[in-house]
Design an enzyme around this catalytic site. Structure first.
Site, short mmCIF file in Angstrom:
data_model
loop_
_atom_site.label_atom_id
_atom_site.label_comp_id
_atom_site.label_asym_id
_atom_site.label_seq_id
_atom_site.Cartn_x
_atom_site.Cartn_y
_atom_site.Cartn_z
N CYS A 63 0.46 -1.34 -0.12
CA CYS A 63 0.03 -0.03 0.21
C CYS A 63 0.72 1.26 0.40
CB CYS A 63 -0.80 -0.09 0.87
SG CYS A 63 -2.30 -1.52 1.08
N HIS A 79 -4.14 7.44 1.31
CA HIS A 79 -3.53 5.65 0.81
C HIS A 79 -5.46 5.61 1.97
CE1 HIS A 79 -3.60 1.48 0.65
NE2 HIS A 79 -3.87 1.31 1.42
N ASN A 93 -10.04 -0.07 -0.86
CA ASN A 93 -8.25 -0.19 -1.14
C ASN A 93 -7.73 -0.46 -2.45
OD1 ASN A 93 -5.95 -0.66 -0.55
ND2 ASN A 93 -6.15 -1.42 1.32
N1 COA Z 1 -18.39 -7.98 8.45
C1 COA Z 1 -18.37 -8.54 9.22
N2 COA Z 1 -18.18 -8.86 10.74
C2 COA Z 1 -16.99 -8.83 10.29
C3 COA Z 1 -16.39 -8.86 9.08
C4 COA Z 1 -16.80 -8.68 7.80
N3 COA Z 1 -16.97 -7.93 7.16
N4 COA Z 1 -15.07 -8.84 9.36
C5 COA Z 1 -14.75 -8.86 10.49
N5 COA Z 1 -16.39 -9.50 11.49
C6 COA Z 1 -15.49 -9.53 12.74
C7 COA Z 1 -15.04 -10.11 13.52
O1 COA Z 1 -15.16 -11.50 13.23
C8 COA Z 1 -14.89 -10.24 15.02
O2 COA Z 1 -16.17 -10.53 15.51
P1 COA Z 1 -14.97 -11.39 16.61
O3 COA Z 1 -15.61 -9.92 17.44
O4 COA Z 1 -16.75 -12.21 16.67
O5 COA Z 1 -14.67 -11.92 16.76
C9 COA Z 1 -15.38 -8.77 14.66
O6 COA Z 1 -16.16 -7.69 13.35
C10 COA Z 1 -14.77 -7.20 14.85
O7 COA Z 1 -13.46 -7.14 13.86
P2 COA Z 1 -12.01 -6.78 14.23
O8 COA Z 1 -10.78 -6.92 13.30
O9 COA Z 1 -11.81 -6.31 15.32
O10 COA Z 1 -12.63 -5.34 13.10
P3 COA Z 1 -11.85 -4.74 13.25
O11 COA Z 1 -12.71 -3.04 14.24
O12 COA Z 1 -10.50 -3.86 13.33
O13 COA Z 1 -12.48 -3.50 11.66
C11 COA Z 1 -10.91 -3.86 9.36
C12 COA Z 1 -11.86 -4.58 10.52
C13 COA Z 1 -10.27 -4.95 8.52
C14 COA Z 1 -11.61 -3.60 8.68
C15 COA Z 1 -9.95 -3.64 10.32
O14 COA Z 1 -9.49 -3.87 10.92
C16 COA Z 1 -8.74 -2.98 9.20
O15 COA Z 1 -9.04 -1.72 8.90
N6 COA Z 1 -6.97 -2.83 9.22
C17 COA Z 1 -6.18 -2.22 8.23
C18 COA Z 1 -6.32 -2.02 7.32
C19 COA Z 1 -4.69 -1.94 6.75
O16 COA Z 1 -4.58 -0.50 7.23
N7 COA Z 1 -4.52 -2.36 6.67
C20 COA Z 1 -2.56 -1.71 5.91
C21 COA Z 1 -2.90 -1.78 4.16
S1 COA Z 1 -3.45 -2.45 3.25
#
Ligand code: COA
Length: 335
Positions: free
Chosen positions: A118, A259, A289
């Site tokens: 990224c 980004h 993304n």
């Molecule tokens: N729909 C519904 N629920 C979902 C889901 C989806 N698409 N994806 C994950 N969940 C659930 C998880 O399973 C978890 O459930 P649990 O608590 O029962 O285990 C819950 O939602 C929370 O998951 P979590 O990973 O804590 O969510 P989050 O708030 O961190 O959001 C991302 C997830 C991926 C959006 C976030 O972590 C993120 O943006 N990470 C960084 C991405 C990034 O910057 N990458 C670098 C560049 S690529």
């Protein structure tokens, strides 16, 4: 005319973009994995992303560069260097840059692919700017192109809702007016991030085999929570740091060009920089993304909407797999 000994800056002088027509909205994801529109919008800011159904990363890069050439009048033979930032090259080799060079007819160019996930566009932009500043090259095309759908597991709700396909390109040229162009950059890598975000299969460590396919090692793996924690701090800190280093206050910055991985990361970055939401380029809602394409895609859209003016100070910043991260400070050189 530039005299032989005078220093030059590298300035972005043209932009171009390509997004595939096919839209995958949040409703579509509700039909293939256990998710819902509200979760996706509130946790990420994404409503839609694009899918390249026929064609590869090089095709999208070519369309973006052709768009740039059409709108700027740049001729293919004038291009000195092509840098393709991507983590989804058509093949390991030849480099995607070679495929792009041939198809656009850039018969005087050399080029290469650059892999920084990224942060790929920022790393490529700094590399291209250095080539311009060396005064050896006058026209460097930097294109971010990623067909993320080719490495996305559409049964994994944690990752599949995040990514989309797109390409976008900029032209770098020398300017002897040092008030314009790329003025500073801060770029970093930290390999401890390798555990949190990777694609395990297909390389020399785990060459493609029935086992790697069965294990789904040819797809993105991301520990979202772990990456979020470092990304939100990393992107905010680096953006603030480059402002501090250059004596910039919030009011001196026309736009943050972040980004587009997660709207919450973008909001936290803007807050740390002390800039209001109107001064943040956002299109994550439309494209998700798109890895190396996000930043030039924002630049192209905002530029074409007439929102970026000559003399505007921009801070570009990114965080991605590796870890890789960084920020670039530039002053826009055309209306
Ligand atoms: N729909 C519904 N629920 C979902 C889901 C989806 N698409 N994806 C994950 N969940 C659930 C998880 O399973 C978890 O459930 P649990 O608590 O029962 O285990 C819950 O939602 C929370 O998951 P979590 O990973 O804590 O969510 P989050 O708030 O961190 O959001 C991302 C997830 C991926 C959006 C976030 O972590 C993120 O943006 N990470 C960084 C991405 C990034 O910057 N990458 C670098 C560049 S690529």
């Amino acid at each position: 005319m530039q005299s032989q000994n005078k220093p030059v800056n590298a300035a972005i002088t043209a932009v171009g973009m390509y997004v595939p027509d096919k839209i995958m909205d949040n409703k579509y994801f509700e039909s293939i994995v256990d998710t819902n529109d509200q979760w996706i919008v509130t946790r990420t800011g994404i409503k839609e992303r694009r899918l390249m159904e026929n064609g590869a990363t090089s095709d999208m890069a070519i369309f973006a560069i052709q768009d740039l050439m059409k709108t700027s009048g740049l001729k293919a033979e004038e291009i000195d260097v092509i840098i393709v930032a991507t983590v989804t090259p058509d093949m390991f080799f030849p480099a995607t840059a070679c495929l792009v060079q041939e198809k656009i007819g850039a018969k005087n160019a050399w080029g290469f692919d650059l892999s920084a996930a990224c942060s790929g566009f920022l790393f490529a932009l700094q590399t291209g700017a250095s080539l311009i500043k060396s005064r050896q090259y006058k026209k460097v095309v930097v294109v971010g192109s990623d067909k993320m759908s080719s490495i996305t597991d559409y049964t994994d709700r944690n990752t599949c809702i995040l990514f989309g396909d797109a390409a976008s390109a900029v032209l770098l040229e020398p300017t002897d007016n040092l008030n314009f162009g790329i003025k500073d950059s801060l770029l970093y890598v930290d390999g401890t991030g390798k555990e949190a975000l990777y694609m395990k299969g297909g390389g020399s460590l785990n060459p493609a085999s029935y086992q790697t396919v069965d294990n789904k090692w040819h797809y993105i793996y991301q520990d979202g929570k772990a990456v979020f924690k470092v990304a939100v701090k990393g992107m905010a800190d680096i953006s603030y740091e480059i402002m501090q280093k250059n004596g910039l206050k919030g009011e001196d910055v026309a736009y943050l060009v972040p980004h587009q991985a997660n709207l919450r990361i973008i909001d936290a970055t803007a807050e740390r920089m002390g800039i209001s939401k109107e001064k943040v380029m956002i299109n994550i809602d439309k494209y998700g993304n798109t890895t190396a394409a996000t930043i030039p895609l924002c630049l192209t859209e905002y530029c074409r909407d007439g929102k970026v003016k000559k003399g505007d100070n921009l801070i570009l910043s990114a965080f991605g797999a590796g870890y890789t991260w960084g920020a670039i400070y530039l002053t826009w050189s055309f209306d």
